[in-house]
Structure formats: structure tokens, C-alpha cells
Design a protein around this motif. Structure first.
Motif, PDB file in Angstrom:
ATOM      1  N   TYR A   8      42.798  33.623  40.438  1.00 43.62           N
ATOM      2  CA  TYR A   8      42.837  33.006  39.117  1.00 43.62           C
ATOM      3  C   TYR A   8      44.033  32.074  38.999  1.00 43.62           C
ATOM      4  O   TYR A   8      43.901  30.943  38.525  1.00 43.62           O
ATOM      5  N   ALA A   9      45.195  32.524  39.440  1.00 45.65           N
ATOM      6  CA  ALA A   9      46.398  31.692  39.362  1.00 45.65           C
ATOM      7  C   ALA A   9      46.231  30.409  40.168  1.00 45.65           C
ATOM      8  O   ALA A   9      46.647  29.330  39.736  1.00 45.65           O
ATOM      9  N   LEU A  48      41.153  29.628  29.094  1.00 44.25           N
ATOM     10  CA  LEU A  48      42.588  29.567  28.829  1.00 44.25           C
ATOM     11  C   LEU A  48      42.901  29.989  27.399  1.00 44.25           C
ATOM     12  O   LEU A  48      43.915  30.648  27.142  1.00 44.25           O
ATOM     13  N   GLN A  74      43.872  28.178  38.266  1.00 41.32           N
ATOM     14  CA  GLN A  74      44.564  27.680  37.080  1.00 41.32           C
ATOM     15  C   GLN A  74      45.512  26.543  37.456  1.00 41.32           C
ATOM     16  O   GLN A  74      45.542  25.507  36.798  1.00 41.32           O
ATOM     17  N   VAL A  88      40.216  25.917  35.661  1.00 42.71           N
ATOM     18  CA  VAL A  88      39.903  26.953  34.680  1.00 42.71           C
ATOM     19  C   VAL A  88      39.584  26.258  33.360  1.00 42.71           C
ATOM     20  O   VAL A  88      40.341  25.400  32.906  1.00 42.71           O
ATOM     21  N   ALA A 112      41.344  38.827  35.786  1.00 30.65           N
ATOM     22  CA  ALA A 112      41.561  39.777  36.880  1.00 30.65           C
ATOM     23  C   ALA A 112      41.939  41.154  36.342  1.00 30.65           C
ATOM     24  O   ALA A 112      41.653  42.170  36.973  1.00 30.65           O
ATOM     25  N   GLN A 170      43.785  33.616  26.505  1.00 35.91           N
ATOM     26  CA  GLN A 170      45.128  34.090  26.868  1.00 35.91           C
ATOM     27  C   GLN A 170      45.086  35.374  27.681  1.00 35.91           C
ATOM     28  O   GLN A 170      46.010  36.176  27.654  1.00 35.91           O
ATOM     29  N   VAL A 171      43.999  35.573  28.416  1.00 39.84           N
ATOM     30  CA  VAL A 171      43.832  36.771  29.236  1.00 39.84           C
ATOM     31  C   VAL A 171      43.458  36.348  30.646  1.00 39.84           C
ATOM     32  O   VAL A 171      42.577  35.522  30.837  1.00 39.84           O
ATOM     33  N   ASN A 172      44.136  36.922  31.626  1.00 37.30           N
ATOM     34  CA  ASN A 172      43.754  36.729  33.018  1.00 37.30           C
ATOM     35  C   ASN A 172      42.599  37.690  33.290  1.00 37.30           C
ATOM     36  O   ASN A 172      42.779  38.905  33.239  1.00 37.30           O
ATOM     37  N   GLY A 218      44.000  38.396  40.970  1.00 31.55           N
ATOM     38  CA  GLY A 218      44.930  37.670  40.114  1.00 31.55           C
ATOM     39  C   GLY A 218      45.420  36.398  40.768  1.00 31.55           C
ATOM     40  O   GLY A 218      45.641  35.377  40.116  1.00 31.55           O
ATOM     41  N   GLN A 219      45.581  36.435  42.078  1.00 27.38           N
ATOM     42  CA  GLN A 219      46.012  35.250  42.809  1.00 27.38           C
ATOM     43  C   GLN A 219      44.919  34.193  42.806  1.00 27.38           C
ATOM     44  O   GLN A 219      45.206  33.001  42.748  1.00 27.38           O
ATOM     45  N   VAL A 259      37.861  34.615  38.790  1.00 20.85           N
ATOM     46  CA  VAL A 259      38.874  35.303  39.583  1.00 20.85           C
ATOM     47  C   VAL A 259      38.347  35.743  40.940  1.00 20.85           C
ATOM     48  O   VAL A 259      39.057  36.387  41.699  1.00 20.85           O
TER      49      VAL A 259
END
Length: 88
Positions: free
Chosen positions: A7-8, A21, A11, A16, A28, A24-26, A4-5, A58
Motif C-alpha cells: 500500500y505504501a 485516501l 501510495q 491510490v 492492510a 484515512q485508513v491503510n 502494508g508495504q 494492498v
């Protein structure tokens, strides 16, 4: 580093795609839960093995993986017993 990190971080750096985008789903959450989580009906209807590319967003790049691996190996070779926190 948690997926998740990754991906963040991507982003925040603008790496990304708008297509991802828009879901609306990560992605991860797929790796974490073991399930494909999709919010839009369109994404559900279009889901196939082709969606596997989303996991690359991710994941660590090969270069970043080598950096993390080197840090881990360096830290694991220390002889002292002081707890260390590895920050990414």
C-alpha cells in the motif's frame, strides 16, 4: 512483502484513489487485524461486501507476485547456509 508495504509503495507512486485516501485508513490493517477498521461514520454506515475491493490496493499484482515467488524459489535452492535477507 508485507501488505502494508504494498500500500505504501502504491501510495508513493500515486496509484491510490482519492476515495481510498479520504478514508484515512491503510487497508492492510484489515488483513493484519482481521477486522474492518473505519474512521469515518460514513464509511461505517456504508460498509458492505463491496468494500472488499480495498484489499486489492494492498495486494501484490499477479506480475509482482510472480517476481517475488521467483526470488524466493531462487533463494531457497541455494545450497549454502549463509543467512540471506530478501529485500523488496
Amino acid at each position: 512483502m508485507h501488505l502494508g508495504q504494498c500500500y505504501a509503495e502504491k501510495q508513493a507512486l500515486g496509484k491510490v484513489s482519492q476515495e481510498l485516501l479520504d478514508t484515512q485508513v491503510n487497508p492492510a490493517v484489515w488483513e493484519i487485524s482481521g477486522h474492518m477498521v473505519l474512521k469515518r461514520k460514513k464509511d461505517y454506515e456504508d460498509a458492505s461486501e463491496d468494500y472488499a475491493w480495498l484489499l486489492a490496493v494492498v495486494s501484490l499484482s499477479e506480475e509482482r507476485f510472480e517476481e517475488v515467488k521467483a526470488l524466493y524459489l531462487q533463494r531457497s535452492q541455494r545450497r549454502d547456509t549463509q543467512p540471506r535477507i530478501l529485500m523488496m
